[in-house]
Design an enzyme around this catalytic site. Structure first.
Site, PDB file in Angstrom:
ATOM      1  N   ARG A  15       0.828  -1.194   0.000  1.00  0.00           N
ATOM      2  CA  ARG A  15       0.000   0.000   0.000  1.00  0.00           C
ATOM      3  C   ARG A  15       0.870   1.255   0.000  1.00  0.00           C
ATOM      4  O   ARG A  15       2.076   1.214   0.253  1.00  0.00           O
ATOM      5  CB  ARG A  15      -0.906   0.005   1.239  1.00  0.00           C
ATOM      6  CG  ARG A  15      -2.010  -1.020   1.204  1.00  0.00           C
ATOM      7  CD  ARG A  15      -2.774  -1.089   2.530  1.00  0.00           C
ATOM      8  NE  ARG A  15      -1.986  -1.716   3.588  1.00  0.00           N
ATOM      9  CZ  ARG A  15      -2.430  -1.904   4.825  1.00  0.00           C
ATOM     10  NH1 ARG A  15      -3.634  -1.490   5.170  1.00  0.00           N
ATOM     11  NH2 ARG A  15      -1.664  -2.500   5.713  1.00  0.00           N
ATOM     12  N   LYS A  75       1.687   1.767   7.372  1.00  0.00           N
ATOM     13  CA  LYS A  75       2.002   0.917   8.524  1.00  0.00           C
ATOM     14  C   LYS A  75       2.962   1.610   9.471  1.00  0.00           C
ATOM     15  O   LYS A  75       3.614   2.607   9.137  1.00  0.00           O
ATOM     16  CB  LYS A  75       2.588  -0.415   8.059  1.00  0.00           C
ATOM     17  CG  LYS A  75       1.554  -1.343   7.431  1.00  0.00           C
ATOM     18  CD  LYS A  75       0.374  -1.621   8.350  1.00  0.00           C
ATOM     19  CE  LYS A  75       0.745  -2.504   9.534  1.00  0.00           C
ATOM     20  NZ  LYS A  75      -0.415  -2.722  10.434  1.00  0.00           N
ATOM     21  N   TYR A  94      -0.911   4.264  10.760  1.00  0.00           N
ATOM     22  CA  TYR A  94      -1.263   3.245  11.746  1.00  0.00           C
ATOM     23  C   TYR A  94      -0.050   3.019  12.643  1.00  0.00           C
ATOM     24  O   TYR A  94       1.085   2.895  12.150  1.00  0.00           O
ATOM     25  CB  TYR A  94      -1.641   1.924  11.073  1.00  0.00           C
ATOM     26  CG  TYR A  94      -2.981   1.932  10.387  1.00  0.00           C
ATOM     27  CD1 TYR A  94      -4.157   2.107  11.106  1.00  0.00           C
ATOM     28  CD2 TYR A  94      -3.081   1.766   9.011  1.00  0.00           C
ATOM     29  CE1 TYR A  94      -5.399   2.121  10.478  1.00  0.00           C
ATOM     30  CE2 TYR A  94      -4.314   1.773   8.372  1.00  0.00           C
ATOM     31  CZ  TYR A  94      -5.468   1.952   9.111  1.00  0.00           C
ATOM     32  OH  TYR A  94      -6.690   1.970   8.488  1.00  0.00           O
ATOM     33  N   HIS A  96      -0.448   1.219  16.330  1.00  0.00           N
ATOM     34  CA  HIS A  96      -0.644   0.010  17.147  1.00  0.00           C
ATOM     35  C   HIS A  96       0.448  -0.119  18.219  1.00  0.00           C
ATOM     36  O   HIS A  96       1.077  -1.162  18.379  1.00  0.00           O
ATOM     37  CB  HIS A  96      -0.669  -1.236  16.258  1.00  0.00           C
ATOM     38  CG  HIS A  96      -1.728  -1.214  15.202  1.00  0.00           C
ATOM     39  ND1 HIS A  96      -3.078  -1.281  15.500  1.00  0.00           N
ATOM     40  CD2 HIS A  96      -1.641  -1.103  13.845  1.00  0.00           C
ATOM     41  CE1 HIS A  96      -3.779  -1.238  14.371  1.00  0.00           C
ATOM     42  NE2 HIS A  96      -2.939  -1.119  13.363  1.00  0.00           N
ATOM     43  N   GLU A 118      -5.665   4.426  13.908  1.00  0.00           N
ATOM     44  CA  GLU A 118      -6.587   3.470  14.540  1.00  0.00           C
ATOM     45  C   GLU A 118      -7.240   3.979  15.811  1.00  0.00           C
ATOM     46  O   GLU A 118      -8.180   3.344  16.316  1.00  0.00           O
ATOM     47  CB  GLU A 118      -5.867   2.140  14.828  1.00  0.00           C
ATOM     48  CG  GLU A 118      -4.880   2.167  15.984  1.00  0.00           C
ATOM     49  CD  GLU A 118      -3.492   2.627  15.598  1.00  0.00           C
ATOM     50  OE1 GLU A 118      -2.590   2.555  16.454  1.00  0.00           O
ATOM     51  OE2 GLU A 118      -3.297   3.064  14.430  1.00  0.00           O
ATOM     52  N   ASP A 270      -2.397  -7.200  15.102  1.00  0.00           N
ATOM     53  CA  ASP A 270      -1.661  -5.934  15.145  1.00  0.00           C
ATOM     54  C   ASP A 270      -1.875  -5.197  16.467  1.00  0.00           C
ATOM     55  O   ASP A 270      -1.221  -4.182  16.727  1.00  0.00           O
ATOM     56  CB  ASP A 270      -2.001  -5.034  13.953  1.00  0.00           C
ATOM     57  CG  ASP A 270      -3.489  -4.813  13.763  1.00  0.00           C
ATOM     58  OD1 ASP A 270      -4.262  -5.158  14.669  1.00  0.00           O
ATOM     59  OD2 ASP A 270      -3.878  -4.295  12.702  1.00  0.00           O
TER      60      ASP A 270
END
Length: 373
Positions: A15, A75, A94, A96, A118, A270
């Protein structure tokens, strides 16, 4: 503002954080966009398409990180990327962090403002930047489970939808949120026997009204989880506590007692995973066995369909990226209050309570932390 988009380097991550439409929107507002060469190739977006909309293509990631004030990614940054961040930059991606304490420490040491997709949460508790990837992840979780149930892939050799005179596979979905609902939708469409567990009775009532008997809804508790898991061919875990580590709802003893060749798909990996036996895998090596049960725990499931994922993600993130570029973090929060929940790190402080609790560190509100800049 100078907005930078590096190429994603996590294993099998194709991505990219922006589309040509996003570039055009930023450039039209007077911002400069720099993109690492070939960043969009995995999503079938060529450098020329970005350049046509006004982006500058740079040869190396280091050039992007050195130039940009706002970094857009997909990511969580890998160690080499964290090392390129500098004090005063804003990172929007993101994160996490509950599952990656070393990353949290690295971001705090670099003195950046890190805003996590997120944990951006609207007043109705929905997660607008997680939702599109949850849709994709849920649908792909069922596809992956069906594939790995095949005997040649190590599974029980069960066809998800069965066939005339033979029982279909029993699919248990733990969590009825967006990922769980999409996983269930695909399983129902493939004519499996589907059970969805959730603690939210209103959510289960909604699923009942949609499917009208084509799936079974069960109130989630420890005993029902155990009973359903032991009878399942495929278990898909989708539980989520925004910002926090996922609760371990399936114990190792439960896994040990499951059918040989059953499949576990841990969508929550994740955030640390919701099965006690889960460990993160990659698209290159997606599965492993514990107690003769096959585990699929890929940490970036939507990365396997990057064209779809990139456009879906940019549709959701672009309004917030524009606000961050136009007004900075504090001003963007004034315009979009939900963005405050996305602020996880400011300089050397953790600024999301669930993240801080999961990491066992102190918490400072983002308002206070940003006021001190």
């Amino acid at each position: 503002m100078i907005v930078g988009i590096p190429r994603e380097i996590k294993t099998a991550e194709y991505r990219v954080a922006i589309t040509p439409v996003g570039v055009r929107e930023l450039v039209d507002r007077g911002h400069q966009v720099v993109i690492e060469k070939h960043a969009g190739e995995g999503s079938t977006i060529h450098d020329s398409e970005y350049a046509e909309q006004g982006a500058t293509i740079l040869d190396e990631a280091s050039d992007v990180f050195a130039t940009a004030e706002l970094i857009l990614k997909v990511k969580e940054p890998q160690a080499v990327e964290v090392a390129m961040l500098r004090q005063g930059q804003t990172l929007f991606t993101y994160l996490h962090l509950a599952a990656y304490p070393a990353l949290a420490k690295g971001l705090m040491e670099r003195g950046v403002v890190a805003v996590a997709y997120e944990t951006v949460q609207l007043s109705d508790r929905t997660l607008p930047l997680l939702a599109p990837m949850s849709e994709i992840t849920g649908r792909m979780a069922t596809q992956a489970g069906a594939y790995f149930l095949e005997k040649g892939q190590g599974g029980r050799g069960v066809l998800l939808g069965g066939v005339t005179g033979v029982h279909p596979a029993r699919v248990v979905v733990i969590g009825g949120g967006i990922a769980g609902a999409n996983a269930a939708a695909i399983a129902v469409g493939m004519q499996a026997e589907v059970v969805v567990l959730d603690r939210d009775l209103a959510r289960l009532r909604w699923l009942d009204s949609i499917y009208q008997g084509r799936l079974v809804t069960v109130a989630s508790n420890r005993l029902t989880i155990e009973n359903e898991v032991l009878n399942a061919d495929l278990v898909i875990g989708t539980v989520l506590v925004p910002g926090a580590a996922a609760p371990k709802l399936v114990s190792e003893d439960m896994v040990r007692a499951m059918k040989r060749g059953a499949v576990l798909v841990d969508v929550a990996i994740d955030q640390g995973g919701c099965f006690a036996t889960s460990r993160e895998t990659t698209h290159e090596n997606p599965v492993y066995f514990v107690h003769d049960v096959l585990h699929y725990a890929v940490g970036n499931i939507p990365g396997a369909v990057p064209h779809t994922s990139t456009y879906a993600l940019t549709n959701a993130t672009l309004p917030y990226a524009l606000a961050l570029a136009d007004q900075g973090v504090a001003g963007a929060i004034d315009q979009h209050p939900e963005l405050g929940g996305g602020v996880n790190v400011v300089d050397d402080q953790i600024t999301h309570p669930a993240v801080a609790a999961s990491l066992g560190v102190g918490f400072m509100s983002p308002e206070v932390a940003l006021a001190g800049r």
